[in-house]
Design an enzyme around this catalytic site. Structure first.
Site, PDB file in Angstrom:
ATOM      1  N   ARG A  90      35.936  67.526  40.810  1.00  0.00           N
ATOM      2  CA  ARG A  90      35.191  68.160  41.900  1.00  0.00           C
ATOM      3  C   ARG A  90      35.425  69.673  41.873  1.00  0.00           C
ATOM      4  O   ARG A  90      36.535  70.132  41.524  1.00  0.00           O
ATOM      5  CB  ARG A  90      35.721  67.574  43.205  1.00  0.00           C
ATOM      6  CG  ARG A  90      35.053  68.059  44.474  1.00  0.00           C
ATOM      7  CD  ARG A  90      33.674  67.553  44.603  1.00  0.00           C
ATOM      8  NE  ARG A  90      33.189  67.594  45.978  1.00  0.00           N
ATOM      9  CZ  ARG A  90      31.901  67.468  46.277  1.00  0.00           C
ATOM     10  NH1 ARG A  90      30.984  67.293  45.337  1.00  0.00           N
ATOM     11  NH2 ARG A  90      31.514  67.494  47.531  1.00  0.00           N
TER      12      ARG A  90
ATOM     13  N   ASN B 138      25.187  69.509  43.567  1.00  0.00           N
ATOM     14  CA  ASN B 138      24.891  69.243  44.976  1.00  0.00           C
ATOM     15  C   ASN B 138      23.393  69.040  45.114  1.00  0.00           C
ATOM     16  O   ASN B 138      22.891  68.081  44.559  1.00  0.00           O
ATOM     17  CB  ASN B 138      25.434  70.335  45.900  1.00  0.00           C
ATOM     18  CG  ASN B 138      25.467  69.837  47.348  1.00  0.00           C
ATOM     19  OD1 ASN B 138      25.273  68.645  47.573  1.00  0.00           O
ATOM     20  ND2 ASN B 138      25.708  70.698  48.298  1.00  0.00           N
TER      21      ASN B 138
ATOM     22  N   SER C 168      33.209  64.763  49.429  1.00  0.00           N
ATOM     23  CA  SER C 168      32.030  64.257  48.723  1.00  0.00           C
ATOM     24  C   SER C 168      31.704  62.844  49.183  1.00  0.00           C
ATOM     25  O   SER C 168      32.554  62.136  49.721  1.00  0.00           O
ATOM     26  CB  SER C 168      32.332  64.238  47.222  1.00  0.00           C
ATOM     27  OG  SER C 168      31.281  63.621  46.524  1.00  0.00           O
ATOM     28  N   SER C 169      30.461  62.447  48.923  1.00  0.00           N
ATOM     29  CA  SER C 169      30.057  61.053  49.154  1.00  0.00           C
ATOM     30  C   SER C 169      29.899  60.301  47.843  1.00  0.00           C
ATOM     31  O   SER C 169      29.538  59.122  47.847  1.00  0.00           O
ATOM     32  CB  SER C 169      28.710  61.019  49.895  1.00  0.00           C
ATOM     33  OG  SER C 169      28.803  61.692  51.112  1.00  0.00           O
TER      34      SER C 169
ATOM     35  N   THR D 294      24.849  64.985  41.213  1.00  0.00           N
ATOM     36  CA  THR D 294      24.329  63.844  41.693  1.00  0.00           C
ATOM     37  C   THR D 294      23.208  63.383  40.817  1.00  0.00           C
ATOM     38  O   THR D 294      22.160  63.621  41.157  1.00  0.00           O
ATOM     39  CB  THR D 294      23.902  64.140  43.044  1.00  0.00           C
ATOM     40  OG1 THR D 294      24.826  64.703  43.846  1.00  0.00           O
ATOM     41  CG2 THR D 294      23.156  63.068  43.577  1.00  0.00           C
TER      42      THR D 294
ATOM     43  N   ASP E 199      29.073  71.303  51.068  1.00  0.00           N
ATOM     44  CA  ASP E 199      29.691  70.011  51.396  1.00  0.00           C
ATOM     45  C   ASP E 199      30.943  70.176  52.254  1.00  0.00           C
ATOM     46  O   ASP E 199      31.478  69.206  52.779  1.00  0.00           O
ATOM     47  CB  ASP E 199      30.044  69.227  50.123  1.00  0.00           C
ATOM     48  CG  ASP E 199      28.857  68.422  49.602  1.00  0.00           C
ATOM     49  OD1 ASP E 199      27.842  68.314  50.311  1.00  0.00           O
ATOM     50  OD2 ASP E 199      28.940  67.901  48.477  1.00  0.00           O
TER      51      ASP E 199
ATOM     52  N   GLU F 167      27.878  73.598  46.014  1.00  0.00           N
ATOM     53  CA  GLU F 167      28.747  72.570  46.583  1.00  0.00           C
ATOM     54  C   GLU F 167      29.492  73.041  47.828  1.00  0.00           C
ATOM     55  O   GLU F 167      29.995  72.218  48.595  1.00  0.00           O
ATOM     56  CB  GLU F 167      29.753  72.167  45.507  1.00  0.00           C
ATOM     57  CG  GLU F 167      30.108  70.719  45.492  1.00  0.00           C
ATOM     58  CD  GLU F 167      28.988  69.848  44.972  1.00  0.00           C
ATOM     59  OE1 GLU F 167      28.348  69.182  45.796  1.00  0.00           O
ATOM     60  OE2 GLU F 167      28.737  69.837  43.758  1.00  0.00           O
TER      61      GLU F 167
ATOM     62  N   GLY G  53      23.326  62.202  48.270  1.00  0.00           N
ATOM     63  CA  GLY G  53      24.035  62.841  49.387  1.00  0.00           C
ATOM     64  C   GLY G  53      24.656  61.787  50.291  1.00  0.00           C
ATOM     65  O   GLY G  53      25.316  60.855  49.825  1.00  0.00           O
TER      66      GLY G  53
HETATM   67  O1  DON Z   1      29.255  65.282  46.759  1.00  0.00           O
HETATM   68  C1  DON Z   1      28.343  64.967  47.528  1.00  0.00           C
HETATM   69  O2  DON Z   1      28.447  64.110  48.359  1.00  0.00           O
HETATM   70  C2  DON Z   1      27.007  65.680  47.385  1.00  0.00           C
HETATM   71  N1  DON Z   1      27.221  66.972  46.814  1.00  0.00           N
HETATM   72  C3  DON Z   1      26.089  64.837  46.570  1.00  0.00           C
HETATM   73  C4  DON Z   1      24.716  65.445  46.446  1.00  0.00           C
HETATM   74  C5  DON Z   1      23.680  64.509  46.027  1.00  0.00           C
HETATM   75  O3  DON Z   1      23.902  63.347  45.830  1.00  0.00           O
HETATM   76  C6  DON Z   1      22.344  65.088  45.887  1.00  0.00           C
HETATM   77  N2  DON Z   1      21.437  64.113  45.391  1.00  0.00           N
HETATM   78  N3  DON Z   1      20.469  63.709  45.867  1.00  0.00           N
END
Ligand code: DON
Length: 567
Positions: free
Chosen positions: A99, A397, A448-449, A377, A419, A416, A470
């Site tokens: 990350r 992100n 993060s998710s 992602t 987040d 990022e 996300g």
């Molecule tokens: O880490 C996370 O949770 C987000 N930065 C993920 C972003 C994401 O999945 C965008 N895609 N649609």
């Protein structure tokens, strides 16, 4: 009568469409020796090429990752980060956190104006939105520990795709064309991702990225130092300085990916191996499964109002905990054990009413056991014949990250920093809120998710799954898992099936078009849910299921250009 018939006909069409859309895409590709499912055909094939050269799933995963950085610029990235779950053939599971981190000059209120209000777009667009990238260190760290081939060999397909070019799909051509105005706000991005004659990109056009090829070559030749030091680092820092960014040479030199303790969750005969904090994904999936386990989901039925209501109420409670308790474990004591305790999760469901939706205003976070824990992602999945498996989710992100491309380096930077919780209680771009646990601090990782997952059944490798999306990542991973484990779908049906989502706040039950038939919608509204049909599809889940006979059944989400390759 005429209206009645029309109404019935359109209802029938809707039902047929939703069923057909699953059935038509419901035939999985099946392989015997190795399988890769990723966001682009070129990247999936790069992974297979490496396995055919004698590499294992980890070698292949690194090849796929770098190939995605070339063929899927919106998310593929070397300027971002992610998480990786590895299960080696001997059954050992490791989880790697690559990350991004907040630069040393970052501080809690960096996205607020003098009145303490959030400055629009500052954490999502432009130079200040980026964290220190983790991808390159992550790939090299994983390869050094589990790979069998040298870095320059596994990077060869990506370098070739950048130097010689690859053919744009209709979707990629459209995405690049649609973003022309935003790309044009940054000199480097304009140079690499728009055409000098101002024309649209077209399907089948050869897309060459020479500066990116040179950057990848420096990494292949010099390892970590090919990115975090020398020419690439100079270019990155110069780009930051030209646009008010704060990533320094020192930030780059200090970046390290981290092996984290995997989260292990049991659900009936299954064990899920998941990413711990700073991803919230593992704990969230664990909490959801612990809450769902006492119920008979098969009897409640696939996507019936009763099941959707139950899953939404479970999600509501889990996302409320996420906002309060989750952040970078190196900076904040995340009560992981307490949050995952089966008793705690069952207690949290005491307020569940099967005949009435709760209100998010009344559901707050729980009171998990606060024991001191040890510090601890786009998605793709790779599996080889020996049983080595990699489940990896990576991102800039949002699509194209900060939209800043390092001039001369040819790679996009992440956004990022959004987040983090840039102000307590103020939602980020995914509507997620947070507080102290996830506030900005120098060197800290933003929550993060992302939920790359590996599932074993009776001790055997059984599923690899994950998705972008996300805040919707966890509910999508949960539904794909349940589609297979509870509802007997094959891998392709499981990723294609329509999805819904609840994240506590805003207090709405989101669903994709054609997810719910009319009766289901009405019943859910009757129960008190505020339904919100999304204009866009949710996530792009990629999945591999290892069958009892050892064959590999793949699921490539039809919502994107995802592609299963293998042999
Ligand atoms: O880490 C996370 O949770 C987000 N930065 C993920 C972003 C994401 O999945 C965008 N895609 N649609």
């Amino acid at each position: 009568m005429k209206y009645m018939l029309r109404f019935l006909a359109s209802g029938l069409m809707l039902v047929l469409f939703s069923q057909l859309s699953i059935a038509q895409v419901g035939f999985p590709k099946i392989f015997e020796n190795a399988a890769v499912v990723s966001a682009t055909q070129e990247a999936s094939e790069a992974g297979i090429e490496i396995i055919q050269k004698g590499g294992n799933a980890i070698d292949a995963a690194v090849a796929v990752k770098f190939a995605l950085a070339v063929t899927f610029p919106a998310a593929g990235n070397i300027g971002g980060g992610g998480f990786m779950v590895i299960r080696s053939a001997d059954g050992n599971v490791s989880t790697l956190d690559f990350r991004e981190t907040a630069p040393a000059a970052a501080h809690r209120d960096m996205y607020l104006d003098e009145d303490g209000e959030v400055i629009d777009r500052l954490s999502t667009f432009g130079h200040l939105a980026s964290g220190v990238p983790g991808t390159v260190d992550g790939m090299i760290t994983a390869l050094e520990k589990y790979g069998t081939l040298p870095l320059d060999v596994v990077m060869e397909p990506a370098i070739r795709l950048a130097r010689d070019g690859f053919r744009l799909s209709w979707r990629e051509a459209g995405t690049l064309t649609r973003n022309r105005n935003r790309f044009s706000e940054f000199e480097g991005t304009k140079m690499y991702f728009t055409k000098s004659d101002g024309e649209d990109f077209v399907e089948g056009e050869l897309f060459i990225q020479t500066d990116l090829a040179n950057t990848l070559q420096r990494i292949a030749d010099n390892g970590r130092d090919g990115f975090y030091a020398g020419e690439t680092a100079d270019l990155l820092v110069a780009e930051m300085e030209s646009g008010g960014g704060i990533i320094s040479h020192e930030d780059l030199a200090n970046y390290r990916s981290v092996w984290r303790e995997p989260i292990e969750v049991t659900y009936r005969d299954y064990t899920m191996h998941l990413m711990g904090p700073p991803s919230s994904g593992g704990i969230a999936i664990g909490q959801m499964l612990n809450k769902l386990e006492p119920y008979n989901l098969k009897r409640l039925g696939y996507n019936t109002p009763e099941t959707i209501h139950l899953v939404a109420e479970v999600s509501r409670r889990v996302y409320a905990d996420r906002a309060e308790f989750l952040g970078d474990p190196d900076f904040y004591d995340v009560p992981a054990g307490g949050l995952l305790d089966k008793g705690y999760n069952r207690d949290r469901m005491r307020t569940f009413n099967p005949s009435r939706a709760s209100s998010s205003a009344e559901v707050s976070h729980g009171e998990p056991r606060m024991v001191k824990e040890s510090d601890n992602t786009t998605h793709f999945s790779v599996v080889d014949k020996a049983g080595n498996a990699v489940s990896l989710t990576t991102t800039l992100n949002s699509g194209f990250g900060s939209f800043v491309t390092v001039t001369g380096g040819g790679f996009l930077m992440n956004n990022e920093m959004d987040d983090f919780s840039v102000k307590s209680g103020v939602p980020n771009q995914f509507g997620l809120i947070g507080g102290e646990a996830n506030e900005v601090e120098p060197g800290k990782r933003m929550l993060s998710s992302m939920t790359p997952s590996i599932v074993t059944k009776d001790g055997q490798l059984h599923m690899l799954l994950g998705t972008p999306g996300g805040s919707t990542i966890m509910t999508t991973v949960l539904q794909v898992f349940l589609n297979i484990a509870e509802y007997g779908m094959n891998a392709q049906q499981a990723v294609a099936a329509p999805r819904f989502h609840h994240q506590w706040l805003p207090d709405q039950l989101y669903h994709e078009p054609f997810t719910f038939n009319r009766a289901t919608q009405e019943r859910l509204e009757w129960l008190g849910h505020d339904l919100n049909q999304r204009r866009f599809y949710t996530g792009q889940a990629n999945c591999i299921v290892i069958k009892e006979d050892g064959t590999m059944e793949t699921g490539a989400d039809p919502r994107g250009m995802n592609y299963a390759a293998g042999f």
